[in-house]
Design an enzyme around this catalytic site. Structure first.
Site, PDB file in Angstrom:
ATOM      1  N   PHE A  75      67.948  53.412  45.873  1.00 59.19           N
ATOM      2  CA  PHE A  75      67.795  53.422  44.423  1.00 59.19           C
ATOM      3  C   PHE A  75      68.886  52.615  43.742  1.00 59.19           C
ATOM      4  O   PHE A  75      70.073  52.766  44.064  1.00 59.19           O
ATOM      5  CB  PHE A  75      67.876  54.857  43.879  1.00 59.19           C
ATOM      6  CG  PHE A  75      66.682  55.708  44.150  1.00 59.19           C
ATOM      7  CD1 PHE A  75      65.618  55.750  43.264  1.00 59.19           C
ATOM      8  CD2 PHE A  75      66.626  56.485  45.294  1.00 59.19           C
ATOM      9  CE1 PHE A  75      64.512  56.558  43.509  1.00 59.19           C
ATOM     10  CE2 PHE A  75      65.529  57.301  45.552  1.00 59.19           C
ATOM     11  CZ  PHE A  75      64.463  57.329  44.654  1.00 59.19           C
ATOM     12  N   ASP A  76      68.476  51.807  42.781  1.00 66.74           N
ATOM     13  CA  ASP A  76      69.407  51.255  41.822  1.00 66.74           C
ATOM     14  C   ASP A  76      69.871  52.424  40.932  1.00 66.74           C
ATOM     15  O   ASP A  76      69.243  53.487  40.929  1.00 66.74           O
ATOM     16  CB  ASP A  76      68.680  50.187  40.995  1.00 66.74           C
ATOM     17  CG  ASP A  76      69.518  49.624  39.875  1.00 66.74           C
ATOM     18  OD1 ASP A  76      70.683  49.285  40.122  1.00 66.74           O
ATOM     19  OD2 ASP A  76      68.998  49.529  38.744  1.00 66.74           O
ATOM     20  N   LEU A  77      70.942  52.213  40.164  1.00 63.02           N
ATOM     21  CA  LEU A  77      71.434  53.282  39.288  1.00 63.02           C
ATOM     22  C   LEU A  77      71.098  53.010  37.821  1.00 63.02           C
ATOM     23  O   LEU A  77      70.306  53.721  37.209  1.00 63.02           O
ATOM     24  CB  LEU A  77      72.947  53.442  39.463  1.00 63.02           C
ATOM     25  CG  LEU A  77      73.623  54.498  38.582  1.00 63.02           C
ATOM     26  CD1 LEU A  77      73.036  55.880  38.813  1.00 63.02           C
ATOM     27  CD2 LEU A  77      75.135  54.502  38.827  1.00 63.02           C
TER      28      LEU A  77
END
Length: 239
Positions: A8-10
């Site tokens: 996941f990107d943040l």
């Protein structure tokens, strides 16, 4: 499960970090005498490496961009980091994926020390098996480098890439994943447009966090049943 490891990107994917990022950029620009920057341009700072954005959008030299990042962090570390909120439905989605057996990893261009603080602050660090970010000295900032390290931590070898999936809201997330030959999901509740994500080659585009559960489960009927049960348990029956 079709995808056993999910990266996941943040910013713009797990949390709506735009206010803190844009206020920090606004502060940094003011130190260069640039006042009242265009809000539409400020939004484009959410996601990509900061030095690249300062150079691209405000034509700062490489040295000036590094200095701008230093000013940015003055504001960000003093409070901008928490001008932020977890997107609605994210916590339930993370819980559901963990219950389904997925291993979750954060892969962000944000400095890792800040990413860890944000996850802890919002009480969601425990859902992630690992966190990979950039370093404060400006290294490991490109998304493909971050993805490579996250895959290494997850033990995803060349033979296991079919088990991995990337989730993000900007073209950098999609391209970073594809450089390592893993598929990518673009989310539309973040800061990237559908056009940006599809042009970058997103394999799926979703509007709500819970849609990721179906993608993770795949098309197998047994997995689909697990997926539907998880959605009902965490989001409630919407019928």
């Amino acid at each position: 499960m079709k995808f056993q490891v999910i990266l996941f990107d943040l910013d713009g994917t797990i949390t709506d970090s735009g206010p803190g990022i844009m206020n920090s950029v606004r502060y940094a620009l003011s130190r260069f005498g640039i006042e009242n920057p265009d809000p539409a341009v400020l939004r484009r700072f959410v996601g990509p490496p900061l030095t690249d954005s300062f150079e691209r959008f405000y034509h700062l030299s490489a040295a000036e961009a590094v200095k701008a990042v230093g000013y940015y962090r003055e504001y960000y570390s003093a409070g901008g980091i928490f001008e932020n909120a977890v997107y609605e439905g994210i916590t339930e989605m993370l819980k559901a994926l963990r219950e389904m057996g997925c291993r979750l990893y954060l892969a962000t261009s944000k400095p890792q020390v800040f990413a860890e603080q944000i996850l802890e602050h919002f009480g969601i660090r425990s859902y992630f098996d690992g966190v990979t970010g950039s370093f404060l000295d400006g290294t490991r900032v490109n998304k493909d480098e971050v993805v490579a390290e996250a895959l290494r931590q997850a033990g995803v070898t060349a033979e296991k890439k079919a088990d991995a999936l990337m989730v993000g809201d900007r073209e950098y997330d999609i391209k970073g994943a594809h450089k390592h030959e893993i598929p990518a999901v673009g989310v539309l509740f973040g800061y990237g447009s559908e056009e940006e994500l599809l042009t970058a080659g997103a394999d799926w585009v979703i509007h709500r966090p819970e849609e990721l559960i179906s993608i993770a489960a795949g098309s197998d009927k047994t997995d689909a049943a697990v997926c539907e049960a998880a959605e009902r348990r965490h989001y409630g029956n919407k019928e």
